[in-house]
Design a protein around this motif. Structure first.
Motif, PDB file in Angstrom:
ATOM      1  N   GLY A 231       0.699  -1.185  -0.552  1.00 53.26           N
ATOM      2  CA  GLY A 231       0.311  -0.239  -0.006  1.00 53.26           C
ATOM      3  C   GLY A 231       0.568   1.155   0.150  1.00 53.26           C
ATOM      4  N   LYS A 232       2.267   0.835  -0.297  1.00 47.94           N
ATOM      5  CA  LYS A 232       2.931   2.745  -0.339  1.00 47.94           C
ATOM      6  C   LYS A 232       2.969   3.137  -1.705  1.00 47.94           C
ATOM      7  N   THR A 233       3.135   4.051  -1.440  1.00 46.00           N
ATOM      8  CA  THR A 233       3.159   4.702  -2.901  1.00 46.00           C
ATOM      9  C   THR A 233       4.542   5.276  -3.460  1.00 46.00           C
ATOM     10  N   HIS A 234       5.129   4.657  -4.681  1.00 43.94           N
ATOM     11  CA  HIS A 234       6.388   5.076  -4.904  1.00 43.94           C
ATOM     12  C   HIS A 234       6.069   5.838  -6.541  1.00 43.94           C
ATOM     13  N   TYR A 235       7.068   7.358  -6.043  1.00 43.15           N
ATOM     14  CA  TYR A 235       7.064   7.549  -7.344  1.00 43.15           C
ATOM     15  C   TYR A 235       8.452   6.967  -8.208  1.00 43.15           C
ATOM     16  N   LEU A 236       8.149   7.086  -9.790  1.00 44.44           N
ATOM     17  CA  LEU A 236       9.568   7.260 -10.714  1.00 44.44           C
ATOM     18  C   LEU A 236       9.077   7.608 -11.962  1.00 44.44           C
ATOM     19  N   LEU A 237       9.762   7.112 -13.083  1.00 50.60           N
ATOM     20  CA  LEU A 237       9.938   8.000 -14.252  1.00 50.60           C
ATOM     21  C   LEU A 237      10.216   6.736 -15.139  1.00 50.60           C
ATOM     22  N   VAL A 238       8.822   6.836 -16.099  1.00 44.45           N
ATOM     23  CA  VAL A 238       8.437   6.141 -17.363  1.00 44.45           C
ATOM     24  C   VAL A 238       8.719   6.737 -18.274  1.00 44.45           C
ATOM     25  N   GLU A 239       8.727   5.585 -19.249  1.00 45.28           N
ATOM     26  CA  GLU A 239       9.414   5.452 -20.566  1.00 45.28           C
ATOM     27  C   GLU A 239       8.187   5.066 -21.201  1.00 45.28           C
ATOM     28  N   PRO A 240       7.446   4.783 -22.446  1.00 45.06           N
ATOM     29  CA  PRO A 240       7.488   4.042 -23.692  1.00 45.06           C
ATOM     30  C   PRO A 240       7.790   2.749 -23.654  1.00 45.06           C
TER      31      PRO A 240
END
Length: 212
Positions: free
Chosen positions: A170-179
């Motif tokens: 249930g923890k929120t993680h922030y990350l960089l995404v690319e197609p």
């Protein structure tokens, strides 16, 4: 005494805040609550063990200050205590050497800078000796196959955007995404599926919408 009190007012408040936070944490332990866990859950998850992780200036600043390495309340205590002590030390040093002290709000600037560096390096030192709770730790490899939501920027080839993902705890993680190859751009609000990690960027594909 009144002059000294006015010259050190912000720093006395910081020391008082330190004592108040410590008292709240102690009371939480006595009554079975975890105030630090509540504060931690309100902050973005900072994956300090991932090299070259870049998720924006706020997350970078929090990580630099040792948030993510230590419980949030411990870092806040370090910030408040070091700010207060740096301020008191600066004003006393000026008074002894030059015969006067700075306006407390001007003195707050070098005190804040000093507090940031003290917090940074004290946090690193404490993190090395503090046992870490591993039971809820999630490897970034576990992100593969999970759904993330693009919330800042537009993800395109060679142009990653920020996305958030909730892990199994249930923890929120922030990350960089690319197609991934063959995928089109992913605007804000897009739900994407993480398929692999490449350095600090996660490759993703658009989540298939259920047939209506």
């Amino acid at each position: 005494m009144d002059v000294f009190a006015s010259e050190t007012a912000p720093f006395a408040v910081a020391i008082g805040l330190t004592l108040a936070i410590a008292a709240i944490e102690l009371a939480g332990l006595l009554f079975g609550a975890q105030p630090s866990a509540i504060v931690d859950s309100a902050l973005p998850d900072l994956d300090t063990d991932v090299p070259d992780m870049e998720v924006g200036p706020l997350s970078q600043t929090l990580s630099w200050l040792s948030f993510g390495r230590l419980p949030a309340l411990v870092v806040i205590i370090l910030i408040a205590a070091s700010f207060g002590l740096c301020g008191f030390a600066l004003q006393e040093a000026l008074r002894r050497t030059l015969g006067f002290a700075l306006d407390p709000w001007f003195a707050s600037v070098p005190a804040a800078i000093g507090a940031a560096f003290v917090t940074r390096y004290a946090g690193l030192a404490i993190a090395r000796i503090m046992p870490r709770e591993e039971s809820d730790a999630v490897s970034t490899k576990a992100f593969v196959g999970r759904v993330a939501t693009v919330f800042r920027g537009v993800a395109g080839p060679g142009s990653p955007a920020e996305a958030k993902l909730t892990d199994i705890h249930g923890k929120t993680h922030y990350l960089l995404v690319e197609p991934d190859e063959g995928e089109t751009v992913m605007p804000e609000g897009s739900e994407v599926v993480i398929i692999r990690q490449e350095g600090s960027v996660y490759r993703a594909i658009s989540k298939l919408k259920p047939a209506g």
